[in-house]
Motif scaffolding. Structure first.
Motif, PDB file in Angstrom:
ATOM      1  N   VAL A 223       5.066  -2.905  11.053  1.00 27.20           N
ATOM      2  CA  VAL A 223       5.635  -2.222   9.887  1.00 27.20           C
ATOM      3  C   VAL A 223       6.470  -1.013  10.290  1.00 27.20           C
ATOM      4  CG1 VAL A 223       3.847  -3.006   8.313  1.00 27.20           C
ATOM      5  CG2 VAL A 223       3.581  -0.803   9.483  1.00 27.20           C
ATOM      6  N   ASP A 224       7.478  -0.727   9.472  1.00 35.99           N
ATOM      7  CA  ASP A 224       8.348   0.432   9.674  1.00 35.99           C
ATOM      8  C   ASP A 224       8.073   1.532   8.656  1.00 35.99           C
ATOM      9  OD1 ASP A 224      10.219  -0.919  11.688  1.00 35.99           O
ATOM     10  OD2 ASP A 224      10.356  -2.278   9.983  1.00 35.99           O
ATOM     11  N   TYR A 225       7.534   1.141   7.510  1.00 39.09           N
ATOM     12  CA  TYR A 225       7.231   2.082   6.426  1.00 39.09           C
ATOM     13  C   TYR A 225       5.914   1.672   5.781  1.00 39.09           C
ATOM     14  CZ  TYR A 225      11.299   5.135   5.684  1.00 39.09           C
ATOM     15  OH  TYR A 225      12.246   6.121   5.792  1.00 39.09           O
ATOM     16  N   GLY A 226       5.286   2.637   5.108  1.00 39.22           N
ATOM     17  CA  GLY A 226       4.085   2.345   4.336  1.00 39.22           C
ATOM     18  C   GLY A 226       4.186   2.976   2.957  1.00 39.22           C
ATOM     19  N   ILE A 227       3.820   2.219   1.929  1.00 42.52           N
ATOM     20  CA  ILE A 227       3.777   2.735   0.563  1.00 42.52           C
ATOM     21  C   ILE A 227       2.346   2.578   0.065  1.00 42.52           C
ATOM     22  CG2 ILE A 227       4.607   2.493  -1.800  1.00 42.52           C
ATOM     23  CD1 ILE A 227       7.216   1.392  -0.712  1.00 42.52           C
ATOM     24  N   ILE A 228       1.717   3.680  -0.331  1.00 41.77           N
ATOM     25  CA  ILE A 228       0.338   3.668  -0.813  1.00 41.77           C
ATOM     26  C   ILE A 228       0.366   3.818  -2.333  1.00 41.77           C
ATOM     27  CG2 ILE A 228      -1.912   4.773  -0.667  1.00 41.77           C
ATOM     28  CD1 ILE A 228      -0.961   5.940   2.061  1.00 41.77           C
ATOM     29  N   CYS A 229      -0.057   2.788  -3.038  1.00 42.44           N
ATOM     30  CA  CYS A 229      -0.011   2.785  -4.503  1.00 42.44           C
ATOM     31  C   CYS A 229      -1.255   3.480  -5.061  1.00 42.44           C
ATOM     32  CB  CYS A 229       0.071   1.350  -5.026  1.00 42.44           C
ATOM     33  SG  CYS A 229       1.496   0.432  -4.407  1.00 42.44           S
ATOM     34  N   LEU A 230      -1.064   4.643  -5.665  1.00 45.92           N
ATOM     35  CA  LEU A 230      -2.182   5.442  -6.162  1.00 45.92           C
ATOM     36  C   LEU A 230      -2.217   5.462  -7.688  1.00 45.92           C
ATOM     37  CD1 LEU A 230      -2.120   8.577  -3.814  1.00 45.92           C
ATOM     38  CD2 LEU A 230      -3.614   6.578  -3.677  1.00 45.92           C
ATOM     39  N   THR A 231      -3.417   5.279  -8.227  1.00 46.61           N
ATOM     40  CA  THR A 231      -3.654   5.369  -9.664  1.00 46.61           C
ATOM     41  C   THR A 231      -4.945   6.161  -9.875  1.00 46.61           C
ATOM     42  OG1 THR A 231      -5.015   3.380  -9.822  1.00 46.61           O
ATOM     43  CG2 THR A 231      -2.626   3.068  -9.941  1.00 46.61           C
ATOM     44  N   LYS A 232      -5.269   6.442 -11.113  1.00 47.49           N
ATOM     45  CA  LYS A 232      -6.504   7.194 -11.392  1.00 47.49           C
ATOM     46  C   LYS A 232      -7.747   6.433 -10.954  1.00 47.49           C
ATOM     47  CE  LYS A 232      -4.722   9.961 -15.228  1.00 47.49           C
ATOM     48  NZ  LYS A 232      -4.756  10.223 -16.687  1.00 47.49           N
ATOM     49  N   GLU A 233      -7.675   5.104 -10.925  1.00 46.52           N
ATOM     50  CA  GLU A 233      -8.860   4.319 -10.605  1.00 46.52           C
ATOM     51  C   GLU A 233      -9.145   4.233  -9.107  1.00 46.52           C
ATOM     52  OE1 GLU A 233      -8.693   0.143 -11.518  1.00 46.52           O
ATOM     53  OE2 GLU A 233      -6.585  -0.004 -10.960  1.00 46.52           O
ATOM     54  N   ASN A 234      -8.176   4.616  -8.252  1.00 43.51           N
ATOM     55  CA  ASN A 234      -8.428   4.444  -6.818  1.00 43.51           C
ATOM     56  C   ASN A 234      -8.301   5.730  -5.995  1.00 43.51           C
ATOM     57  OD1 ASN A 234      -5.683   4.876  -6.402  1.00 43.51           O
ATOM     58  ND2 ASN A 234      -5.208   2.760  -5.897  1.00 43.51           N
ATOM     59  N   LEU A 235      -8.275   6.889  -6.661  1.00 47.28           N
ATOM     60  CA  LEU A 235      -8.141   8.142  -5.916  1.00 47.28           C
ATOM     61  C   LEU A 235      -9.298   8.374  -4.946  1.00 47.28           C
ATOM     62  CD1 LEU A 235      -6.729  10.769  -8.453  1.00 47.28           C
ATOM     63  CD2 LEU A 235      -5.594   9.763  -6.471  1.00 47.28           C
ATOM     64  N   ASP A 236     -10.482   7.821  -5.249  1.00 47.35           N
ATOM     65  CA  ASP A 236     -11.642   7.976  -4.371  1.00 47.35           C
ATOM     66  C   ASP A 236     -11.942   6.717  -3.563  1.00 47.35           C
ATOM     67  OD1 ASP A 236     -12.131  10.594  -5.272  1.00 47.35           O
ATOM     68  OD2 ASP A 236     -13.202   9.846  -7.022  1.00 47.35           O
ATOM     69  N   SER A 237     -10.992   5.797  -3.538  1.00 46.66           N
ATOM     70  CA  SER A 237     -11.225   4.518  -2.867  1.00 46.66           C
ATOM     71  C   SER A 237     -11.273   4.683  -1.347  1.00 46.66           C
ATOM     72  CB  SER A 237     -10.108   3.534  -3.249  1.00 46.66           C
ATOM     73  OG  SER A 237     -10.105   2.420  -2.387  1.00 46.66           O
TER      74      SER A 237
END
Length: 271
Positions: free
Chosen positions: A56-70
């Motif tokens: 990979v050259d880039y990373g995108i982390i998809c954050l929502t209220k349900e996964n902030l503590d994941s």
């Protein structure tokens, strides 16, 4: 060019699947790796993830209220950080503000999903990679055409149910248990490969190359070329000027270093 899209939970899974479809419609030679679709059934998922991280050259982390503590989000963020510079990792926020994000995730560059101008900055960052570099007028035309259709898809993002946060935590535990079992069964004799302890131990929000730069700048202010030369001497690594500049801009933006002018030259100093 390969981009890993990291997700955990129903909302971010849906967002990640949207990115896989829509970003390549804006920048055609970009491929989004979305684990739900890109790991064939029966494959050892952690080994597949490890191999993908090497490409990979880039990373995108998809954050929502349900996964902030994941825990899973933190694991993949750590894995990305071991491979990439902080400037190549983005958090994509849905129904969140940048102030909602805590460290170490707060150390990455945030993008608001449903903000047209902000999402365009993410596209521009991807486009600025030398191997892509679509001209501005072409990108403007394509982006404006695609955005209208892309933004309509936001209404399909599922809403959070009250009991879903517990489900996410349970699934994270199951994933981590599977991860630990998988790691025990994999050959880890090569220290360059990913390991759970190495990935989870990165808590300061800085990658190894950036920490090396800070150590070099502890002694005295240095120009970009002086930093590059010292890295080669101390660590036997030859950083391309463009990559080194990207790391310096990331450290500057985050307040770890500052620019000064000395003897008519721009230099960097550790704070």
């Amino acid at each position: 060019m390969n981009i890993l899209s990291s997700w955990s939970g129903n909302q971010s899974r849906h967002i990640s699947s949207l990115l896989k479809v829509w970003i390549p419609r804006i920048i055609q030679n970009v491929e989004i790796w979305h684990s739900e679709e890109d790991i064939p059934k029966g494959k050892l998922w952690f080994e597949t993830l490890r191999k993908q991280l090497e490409q990979v050259d880039y990373g995108i982390i998809c954050l929502t209220k349900e996964n902030l503590d994941s825990k899973w989000i933190y694991f993949e963020a750590g894995a990305l950080q071991k491979k990439l510079d902080e400037s190549a990792i983005f958090t994509l926020l849905y129904d969140l503000k940048p102030t909602d994000i805590e460290y170490p995730l707060a150390g990455f560059q945030h993008t608001i999903l449903n903000d047209k101008r902000d999402f365009r900055r993410l596209i521009d960052s991807i486009n600025n990679i030398e191997e892509i570099n679509i001209d501005t007028s072409t990108l403007d035309y394509t982006y404006n055409r695609v955005w209208d259709e892309f933004s309509k898809e936001f209404s399909s993002i599922p809403t959070i149910k009250k009991d879903e946060s517990k489900t996410v935590k349970r699934n994270d535990r199951e994933l981590l248990e599977e991860l630990l079992n998988t790691v025990r069964n994999l050959d880890r004799s090569n220290s360059d490969k990913l390991s759970v302890s190495n990935i989870l131990s990165t808590q300061d929000g800085l990658s190894k190359p950036s920490r090396r730069i800070l150590r070099i700048l502890d002694d005295a202010p240095k120009t970009t070329e002086e930093i590059r030369h010292e890295i080669k001497e101390k660590y036997n690594e030859d950083y391309p000027v463009v990559l080194l500049h990207t790391r310096l801009m990331s450290l500057l933006k985050r307040g770890f270093i500052k620019e000064i002018f000395q003897d008519g030259q721009k230099k960097y100093l550790s704070l």
